[in-house]
Scaffold this motif. Structure first.
Motif, PDB file in Angstrom:
ATOM      1  N   GLN A  16     -21.985 -17.443   3.980  1.00  0.00           N
ATOM      2  CA  GLN A  16     -23.233 -17.973   3.461  1.00  0.00           C
ATOM      3  C   GLN A  16     -24.396 -17.202   4.077  1.00  0.00           C
ATOM      4  O   GLN A  16     -24.379 -16.827   5.246  1.00  0.00           O
ATOM      5  N   VAL A  17     -25.435 -16.978   3.270  1.00  0.00           N
ATOM      6  CA  VAL A  17     -26.601 -16.232   3.741  1.00  0.00           C
ATOM      7  C   VAL A  17     -27.847 -17.065   3.513  1.00  0.00           C
ATOM      8  O   VAL A  17     -27.836 -18.061   2.794  1.00  0.00           O
ATOM      9  N   GLY A  18     -28.945 -16.654   4.141  1.00  0.00           N
ATOM     10  CA  GLY A  18     -30.202 -17.380   4.017  1.00  0.00           C
ATOM     11  C   GLY A  18     -30.809 -17.243   2.630  1.00  0.00           C
ATOM     12  O   GLY A  18     -30.299 -16.542   1.765  1.00  0.00           O
ATOM     13  N   ALA A  19     -31.933 -17.910   2.452  1.00  0.00           N
ATOM     14  CA  ALA A  19     -32.578 -17.965   1.137  1.00  0.00           C
ATOM     15  C   ALA A  19     -33.457 -16.750   0.892  1.00  0.00           C
ATOM     16  O   ALA A  19     -34.623 -16.863   0.513  1.00  0.00           O
ATOM     17  N   GLY A  20     -32.903 -15.566   1.127  1.00  0.00           N
ATOM     18  CA  GLY A  20     -33.621 -14.345   0.800  1.00  0.00           C
ATOM     19  C   GLY A  20     -34.669 -13.928   1.811  1.00  0.00           C
ATOM     20  O   GLY A  20     -35.461 -13.034   1.544  1.00  0.00           O
ATOM     21  N   ASN A  21     -34.712 -14.572   2.984  1.00  0.00           N
ATOM     22  CA  ASN A  21     -35.763 -14.264   3.955  1.00  0.00           C
ATOM     23  C   ASN A  21     -35.242 -13.425   5.115  1.00  0.00           C
ATOM     24  O   ASN A  21     -35.810 -13.429   6.198  1.00  0.00           O
ATOM     25  N   LYS A  22     -34.159 -12.717   4.918  1.00  0.00           N
ATOM     26  CA  LYS A  22     -33.576 -11.881   5.955  1.00  0.00           C
ATOM     27  C   LYS A  22     -33.501 -10.435   5.478  1.00  0.00           C
ATOM     28  O   LYS A  22     -33.620 -10.141   4.296  1.00  0.00           O
ATOM     29  N   VAL A  23     -33.280  -9.532   6.434  1.00  0.00           N
ATOM     30  CA  VAL A  23     -33.035  -8.140   6.079  1.00  0.00           C
ATOM     31  C   VAL A  23     -31.738  -8.053   5.279  1.00  0.00           C
ATOM     32  O   VAL A  23     -30.734  -8.673   5.636  1.00  0.00           O
ATOM     33  N   VAL A  33     -21.742   7.096   2.049  1.00  0.00           N
ATOM     34  CA  VAL A  33     -22.111   5.877   1.331  1.00  0.00           C
ATOM     35  C   VAL A  33     -23.595   5.942   0.985  1.00  0.00           C
ATOM     36  O   VAL A  33     -24.401   6.517   1.729  1.00  0.00           O
ATOM     37  N   TYR A  34     -23.932   5.354  -0.137  1.00  0.00           N
ATOM     38  CA  TYR A  34     -25.325   5.196  -0.512  1.00  0.00           C
ATOM     39  C   TYR A  34     -25.749   3.804  -0.067  1.00  0.00           C
ATOM     40  O   TYR A  34     -25.024   2.831  -0.301  1.00  0.00           O
ATOM     41  N   VAL A  35     -26.884   3.705   0.609  1.00  0.00           N
ATOM     42  CA  VAL A  35     -27.336   2.412   1.108  1.00  0.00           C
ATOM     43  C   VAL A  35     -28.705   2.059   0.534  1.00  0.00           C
ATOM     44  O   VAL A  35     -29.533   2.937   0.276  1.00  0.00           O
ATOM     45  N   TRP A  36     -28.892   0.765   0.309  1.00  0.00           N
ATOM     46  CA  TRP A  36     -30.187   0.201  -0.068  1.00  0.00           C
ATOM     47  C   TRP A  36     -30.535  -0.826   1.003  1.00  0.00           C
ATOM     48  O   TRP A  36     -29.787  -1.790   1.210  1.00  0.00           O
ATOM     49  N   GLN A  37     -31.638  -0.661   1.702  1.00  0.00           N
ATOM     50  CA  GLN A  37     -32.046  -1.600   2.738  1.00  0.00           C
ATOM     51  C   GLN A  37     -33.349  -2.263   2.317  1.00  0.00           C
ATOM     52  O   GLN A  37     -34.274  -1.602   1.836  1.00  0.00           O
ATOM     53  N   GLU A  38     -33.397  -3.599   2.470  1.00  0.00           N
ATOM     54  CA  GLU A  38     -34.594  -4.349   2.096  1.00  0.00           C
ATOM     55  C   GLU A  38     -35.035  -5.220   3.271  1.00  0.00           C
ATOM     56  O   GLU A  38     -34.247  -5.991   3.818  1.00  0.00           O
ATOM     57  N   ASP A  39     -36.315  -5.104   3.656  1.00  0.00           N
ATOM     58  CA  ASP A  39     -36.865  -5.986   4.674  1.00  0.00           C
ATOM     59  C   ASP A  39     -37.062  -7.391   4.101  1.00  0.00           C
ATOM     60  O   ASP A  39     -37.012  -7.592   2.886  1.00  0.00           O
ATOM     61  N   ALA A  40     -37.303  -8.348   4.993  1.00  0.00           N
ATOM     62  CA  ALA A  40     -37.683  -9.677   4.532  1.00  0.00           C
ATOM     63  C   ALA A  40     -38.997  -9.554   3.758  1.00  0.00           C
ATOM     64  O   ALA A  40     -39.927  -8.882   4.207  1.00  0.00           O
ATOM     65  N   PRO A  41     -39.093 -10.180   2.581  1.00  0.00           N
ATOM     66  CA  PRO A  41     -40.295 -10.013   1.749  1.00  0.00           C
ATOM     67  C   PRO A  41     -41.491 -10.771   2.302  1.00  0.00           C
ATOM     68  O   PRO A  41     -41.339 -11.826   2.926  1.00  0.00           O
ATOM     69  N   PRO A  42     -42.709 -10.258   2.072  1.00  0.00           N
ATOM     70  CA  PRO A  42     -43.904 -11.010   2.454  1.00  0.00           C
ATOM     71  C   PRO A  42     -44.070 -12.233   1.564  1.00  0.00           C
ATOM     72  O   PRO A  42     -43.428 -12.340   0.509  1.00  0.00           O
ATOM     73  N   ALA A  43     -44.902 -13.168   1.979  1.00  0.00           N
ATOM     74  CA  ALA A  43     -45.110 -14.404   1.219  1.00  0.00           C
ATOM     75  C   ALA A  43     -45.525 -14.097  -0.217  1.00  0.00           C
ATOM     76  O   ALA A  43     -46.397 -13.251  -0.462  1.00  0.00           O
TER      77      ALA A  43
END
Length: 232
Positions: A6-13, A175-185
């Motif tokens: 289980q993962v958080g509601a989109g607020n993590k890296v 490997v090809y990677v896509w990294q996303e930071d936690a989004p701003p409000a």
């Protein structure tokens, strides 16, 4: 036990990974695969309709005939237009027409932290004397690195992609990677980086029968592609 962490509601890296065909560093795309004929037990190839995208060797594909499923692993890179997939010997048979979906951008779950390191190599160029002691110079190379630590299930498909790439690094597997930071409000996607990388210094520690701790670093050469935060 749940089949996924289980993962958080989109607020993590977030970090997504895809295996790359040898020598190909372009961003992978999803591919729908159709096999009109059945797959026999111990088969080492599957006849399919012409592929619309490339799929790297080592990638698992789950074929479904709407009654049963069969998981196979590619042993050779499949290119655009190919009509035959080379696979490890099939563990069982799958009759009739079947389909498989190759999802290129697969999330690596269970991550706890991530740093983005971008480095440049600078060579001094002695063009003139500066009374303040400064030297002129030129940047001659650049690299970037994404360290990653995660607790996840050993059956996780994204982990298996990373582990395969690490074990096949000498052959040039990346490997090809896509990294996303936690989004701003107010936004759904945060800033991030993407690009082709080598899996470095992988450590796998089995903490229980099914759960493992993964530590590794994804290292890319040149400048990474920067992605901006967005609403979707």
């Amino acid at each position: 036990m749940s089949k996924t962490f289980q993962v958080g509601a989109g607020n993590k890296v977030k970090l997504y990974v895809a295996l790359l065909p040898l020598g190909d560093r372009t961003e992978p795309e999803d591919v729908s695969i159709t096999s009109a004929s059945g797959i026999t037990s111990a088969a080492t190839s599957v006849t399919v309709t012409a592929l619309t995208g490339a799929i790297a060797g080592g990638t698992p594909l789950l074929f479904d005939n709407e009654t049963d499923t069969l998981l196979v692993y590619l042993t050779k890179d499949a290119k655009v237009g190919d009509t035959t997939l080379t696979i490890e010997p099939a563990t069982s048979a799958l009759t009739g027409s079947s389909t498989a979906e190759y999802v290129a951008k697969l999330r690596l779950l269970g991550g706890t932290q991530l740093n983005a390191n971008i480095n440049s190599d600078r060579t001094d160029v002695l063009v003139f004397e500066d009374l303040l002691g400064y030297k002129d110079g030129a940047v001659t190379g650049q690299s970037w690195e994404l360290p990653w630590t995660a607790n996840l299930l050993s059956s996780d498909e994204a982990f298996r992609r990373v582990f395969f790439a690490a074990s096949q690094a000498v052959s040039g597997r990346e490997v090809y990677v896509w990294q996303e930071d936690a989004p701003p409000a107010g936004f759904a996607v945060g800033d991030g980086l993407k690009g082709a990388t080598v899996v470095m210094n992988l450590q796998k520690n089995l903490t229980s029968t099914a759960i493992l701790t993964l530590t590794c670093a994804f290292q890319g050469q040149g400048s990474p592609t920067i992605t901006r935060y967005s609403l979707t």
